[in-house]
Motif scaffolding. Structure first.
Motif, PDB file in Angstrom:
ATOM      1  N   ASP A 160     -29.919 -45.086  55.895  1.00 31.52           N
ATOM      2  CA  ASP A 160     -31.468 -44.855  55.470  1.00 31.52           C
ATOM      3  C   ASP A 160     -32.324 -45.768  55.817  1.00 31.52           C
ATOM      4  OD1 ASP A 160     -33.429 -44.256  53.722  1.00 31.52           O
ATOM      5  OD2 ASP A 160     -32.433 -44.881  52.093  1.00 31.52           O
ATOM      6  N   PRO A 161     -33.296 -45.429  56.708  1.00 32.75           N
ATOM      7  CA  PRO A 161     -34.343 -46.469  57.321  1.00 32.75           C
ATOM      8  C   PRO A 161     -35.125 -47.218  56.276  1.00 32.75           C
ATOM      9  CG  PRO A 161     -34.961 -44.073  57.746  1.00 32.75           C
ATOM     10  CD  PRO A 161     -33.579 -44.173  57.161  1.00 32.75           C
ATOM     11  N   HIS A 162     -35.191 -46.672  55.049  1.00 27.52           N
ATOM     12  CA  HIS A 162     -36.062 -46.921  53.872  1.00 27.52           C
ATOM     13  C   HIS A 162     -35.485 -48.227  53.194  1.00 27.52           C
ATOM     14  CE1 HIS A 162     -38.895 -44.091  55.059  1.00 27.52           C
ATOM     15  NE2 HIS A 162     -38.101 -43.285  54.733  1.00 27.52           N
ATOM     16  N   ARG A 163     -34.145 -48.437  53.468  1.00 27.43           N
ATOM     17  CA  ARG A 163     -33.561 -49.591  52.510  1.00 27.43           C
ATOM     18  C   ARG A 163     -33.991 -50.779  53.158  1.00 27.43           C
ATOM     19  NH1 ARG A 163     -27.213 -49.305  53.396  1.00 27.43           N
ATOM     20  NH2 ARG A 163     -27.122 -50.985  52.160  1.00 27.43           N
ATOM     21  N   GLN A 164     -34.077 -51.787  52.098  1.00 28.55           N
ATOM     22  CA  GLN A 164     -34.615 -53.073  52.259  1.00 28.55           C
ATOM     23  C   GLN A 164     -34.162 -53.952  53.192  1.00 28.55           C
ATOM     24  OE1 GLN A 164     -35.673 -55.216  48.656  1.00 28.55           O
ATOM     25  NE2 GLN A 164     -36.701 -56.769  49.819  1.00 28.55           N
TER      26      GLN A 164
END
Length: 79
Positions: free
Chosen positions: A64-68
């Motif tokens: 997931d590229p949106h994970r912190q």
């Protein structure tokens, strides 16, 4: 000098005679039995959780590229 002090301490400790033992809360067999029972309960609780990892097949984690904090250990293979 130091050896003389050590010899004096050892001699004084030897002359003190029989030391009184600390009082126990129960007879030694009861204390040992309770400790054994407690450890057995903890063993059975531990063993009851041993099948948690075997409930179902492991699922690959998707990237997931949106994970912190994205997984940086896949060396680019998770994209």
């Amino acid at each position: 000098m130091l050896l003389q002090q050590i010899a004096t301490i050892v001699t004084a400790a030897g002359e003190s005679g029989h030391e009184e033992l600390a009082p126990l809360i129960a007879p030694p067999l009861v204390v040992g039995g309770v400790m054994f029972a407690l450890l057995m309960v903890m063993l059975f609780v531990t063993l009851s959780y041993s099948n948690l990892g075997k409930r179902h097949e492991a699922v690959e984690e998707h990237s997931d590229p949106h994970r912190q904090h994205p997984n940086k250990h896949d060396h680019g293979q998770g994209h």
